[in-house]
Design an enzyme around this catalytic site. Structure first.
Site, short mmCIF file in Angstrom:
data_model
loop_
_atom_site.label_atom_id
_atom_site.label_comp_id
_atom_site.label_asym_id
_atom_site.label_seq_id
_atom_site.Cartn_x
_atom_site.Cartn_y
_atom_site.Cartn_z
CG ASP A 177 21.47 -4.82 24.80
OD1 ASP A 177 20.53 -5.51 24.66
OD2 ASP A 177 22.01 -4.61 25.20
CG HIS A 183 26.96 -0.02 29.43
ND1 HIS A 183 27.46 -1.57 29.94
CD2 HIS A 183 25.55 -0.30 29.71
CE1 HIS A 183 26.98 -1.57 30.99
NE2 HIS A 183 25.71 -1.64 30.47
CD GLU A 202 30.73 -1.53 28.08
OE1 GLU A 202 31.07 -1.01 28.49
OE2 GLU A 202 30.91 -2.71 28.35
#
Ligand code: F6R
Length: 241
Positions: A67, A138, A143
């Site tokens: 990410d 998460h 999430e």
């Protein structure tokens, strides 16, 4: 699912490091899935030290990160690009062309998600994915409520995630509100997964992961659908188990 119990953070990092080095030795062109945050820092330190002492080579290794914050340039000290260079890449012989992280500064973020997902396919998928876990369960920036079928996508960060990550920024207001993350389905495509969990702050999340039900309300629970997951957790994280 396999559980490796360790005495403390250092031992957790060492266990994970030994597994990764073994994999690279048997497959020098391994594709590693990498994470940022506090959890893998000790592991990265171990990999650097091991590389310096034993010469394990990363010349053919490829990496993809989970990410990146949106709106931060790669040179921004709070970007995950910067984190990875500082904490790992700059200290190994890995080619910078083979280290991949979503571009959170891309003009067209939707397009960037598509490009990233294709890139992972082109690399032949992730051989070994390293994961940390958030206190809300998460994984990546997926999430609670994220569909298990999700692929690389743009997310709005949960307030408690922004608060948890604000320790790296000057203020909460500076923490980006959005990010790009590999989706849950993208993560589950990895051939093998190492989930690292350390510290009392993660004890409840680990309990929920180990004993709770599989639900999109707790993203990490999706890992129970995967055939090759090893959890490496320290004593503090295992407080309730
Ligand atoms: C980081 C990531 C996150 C972290 C998680 C735990 O790339 O994907 O899911 O693994 O937020 O963070 P730490 O390790 O800082 O507790």
């Amino acid at each position: 699912m396999k559980l490796i119990r360790t005495e403390n953070y250092e031992a957790m990092s060492l266990e994970a490091g030994k597994i990764i080095v073994d994999k690279i030795r048997s497959n020098p062109s391994l594709t590693l899935g990498l994470a940022t945050g506090s959890t893998p820092k000790g592991l990265y330190k171990y990999l650097i030290k091991e590389h310096q002492e034993n010469g394990t080579s990363y010349k053919q290794v490829k990496s993809v990160n989970l990410d990146e914050y949106s709106g931060l340039q790669a040179h921004d000290p709070n970007s995950y690009h910067y984190f990875m260079r500082q904490n790992l890449f700059n200290h190994l012989d890995i080619s910078e062309y083979e280290t991949h992280i979503p571009n959170g500064a891309a003009r067209d973020l939707e397009q960037e998600c598509i490009r990233y997902e294709q890139l992972i396919q082109e690399l032949g998928g992730v051989d070994l994915q390293i994961l940390g876990i958030g206190q809300n369960g998460h994984i990546g920036f997926n999430e609670p409520g994220t569909p298990f079928s999700s692929r690389t996508h743009i997310v709005t960060l949960a307030e408690n995630t922004r608060e948890a990550n604000s320790r790296f920024f000057n203020s909460l207001a500076e923490v980006p509100t959005h990010a790009i993350t590999m989706g849950i389905a993208s993560i589950l495509d990895s051939r093998e997964i190492l989930l690292l969990v350390s510290g009392e702050k993660k004890a409840e999340a680990l309990l929920k992961f180990m004993n709770g039900e599989i639900s999109e309300d707790f993203p990490a629970s999706a890992l129970k659908h995967h055939q090759n997951v090893t959890v490496i957790a320290d004593k503090d994280a295992l407080k309730y188990i």
